[in-house]
Write a protein that holds these residues in place. Structure first.
Motif, PDB file in Angstrom:
ATOM      1  N   THR A   1       0.835  -1.192  -0.035  1.00 15.74           N
ATOM      2  CA  THR A   1      -0.215   0.002  -0.014  1.00 15.74           C
ATOM      3  C   THR A   1       0.669   1.307   0.059  1.00 15.74           C
TER       4      THR A   1
ATOM      5  N   PRO B   1      -4.376   6.504  -2.719  1.00 11.98           N
ATOM      6  CA  PRO B   1      -4.127   5.269  -2.363  1.00 11.98           C
ATOM      7  C   PRO B   1      -3.758   4.316  -3.579  1.00 11.98           C
TER       8      PRO B   1
ATOM      9  N   GLN C   1      -1.100   0.863  -5.089  1.00 15.80           N
ATOM     10  CA  GLN C   1      -0.310  -0.381  -4.778  1.00 15.80           C
ATOM     11  C   GLN C   1       0.882  -0.317  -5.523  1.00 15.80           C
TER      12      GLN C   1
ATOM     13  N   LEU D   1      -4.560  -6.774  -1.582  1.00 13.05           N
ATOM     14  CA  LEU D   1      -5.962  -6.453  -1.431  1.00 13.05           C
ATOM     15  C   LEU D   1      -6.781  -7.827  -1.334  1.00 13.05           C
TER      16      LEU D   1
ATOM     17  N   ASP E   1       0.141  -2.934   7.418  1.00 12.95           N
ATOM     18  CA  ASP E   1      -0.551  -3.209   6.259  1.00 12.95           C
ATOM     19  C   ASP E   1      -1.383  -4.498   6.499  1.00 12.95           C
TER      20      ASP E   1
ATOM     21  N   ASN F   1      -4.019  -5.534   5.219  1.00 13.79           N
ATOM     22  CA  ASN F   1      -4.362  -6.197   3.975  1.00 13.79           C
ATOM     23  C   ASN F   1      -3.424  -6.918   3.480  1.00 13.79           C
TER      24      ASN F   1
END
Length: 256
Positions: free
Chosen positions: A12, A20, A22, A46, A88, A90
């Motif tokens: 992230t 936001p 990646q 994600l 992070d 996720n």
């Protein structure tokens, strides 16, 4: 035969501290493309964007790269503190089960820095929030000043188990590596075999016992100029060979 595909797990990232995104470091991409010969593709960290069966059916291997956020301590039974840094979750939610599934599936998987720590947590191990605070330990963190070349320069040796997996990959029982991490292994996870240590006893090289495929992880950053480094190159070449075996196996399965 088509080139093998490697999914590089993203991190992230906020563009302009607001938008936001990646992100994957270009040195990870270059190491895959130039040394393994595989096709590097970003996998967003994600869980809502990808399911593990689909990932295993799509990729011949995975790289779990480093990242500034750390594994959340709830995944190894601890409460977060200031020393644990940022998280992070996720990525945690996606990668920890992915590691276990990839190992059982025989999919090639390489962990780097945070990825090394994820290997350990995935198999029930825990992490020290700050290695440099332990008695007798070195400061393994990235130097705060200097150029990228200076930050990624070699800083210590890693002693390897003679005759082990890593000694065979490197053709040596001792290698010289960089060091850019704050956390490290505390309790070693089930099935995690430690084969490399820094001079201060910090765990540096591990593999998964009984894994049918390539399942190795290192605490340092071999992606930095991987094609030029005498330690990084053979590691990525071994990963590339495993990718080719995985690709051939997939082709054979489809043909039958």
């Amino acid at each position: 035969m088509a080139r093998p595909t490697v999914g590089i797990i993203g991190n992230t990232h906020l563009i302009n501290d607001q938008y936001p995104a990646q992100a994957v470091g270009e040195h990870n991409i270059s190491a895959v493309a130039e040394v393994t010969g595989a096709l590097p593709l970003l996998v967003p960290a994600l869980p809502s964007a990808a399911d593990i069966p689909a990932l295993l059916n799509t990729f011949d291997g995975f790289i779990l790269p480093g990242g500034r956020p750390n594994v959340h301590p709830r995944f190894y039974g601890q409460e977060p503190t200031e020393a644990h840094g940022t998280f992070d979750e996720n990525r945690d939610e996606l990668v920890l089960p992915l590691i276990r599934a990839a190992v059982e599936h025989g999919t090639a998987i390489l962990g780097i820095c945070r990825g090394f720590q994820e290997f350990n947590v995935a198999f029930g191990g825990s992490l020290h929030p700050e290695i440099r605070d332990l008695p007798g330990r070195l400061n393994h963190r990235m130097p705060p000043d200097g150029t990228l070349e200076e930050k990624f320069e070699h800083r210590h040796v890693v002693s390897l188990s003679p005759g082990g997996v890593f000694a065979r990959v490197f053709g040596a029982d001792e290698v010289l590596v960089n060091s850019l991490h704050g956390q490290g292994i505390d309790e070693v996870g089930e099935r995690i075999v430690v084969e490399g240590y820094a001079p201060d006893g910090t765990h540096e090289a591990i593999h998964v016992a009984g894994a049918p495929g390539f399942a190795l992880a290192v605490q340092w950053h071999p992606e930095w100029r991987a094609g030029e480094d005498p330690v990084s190159r053979p590691l990525f070449e071994a990963f590339g060979a495993a990718l080719c075996r995985q690709k051939e196996l997939q082709v054979s399965r489809k043909a039958s």
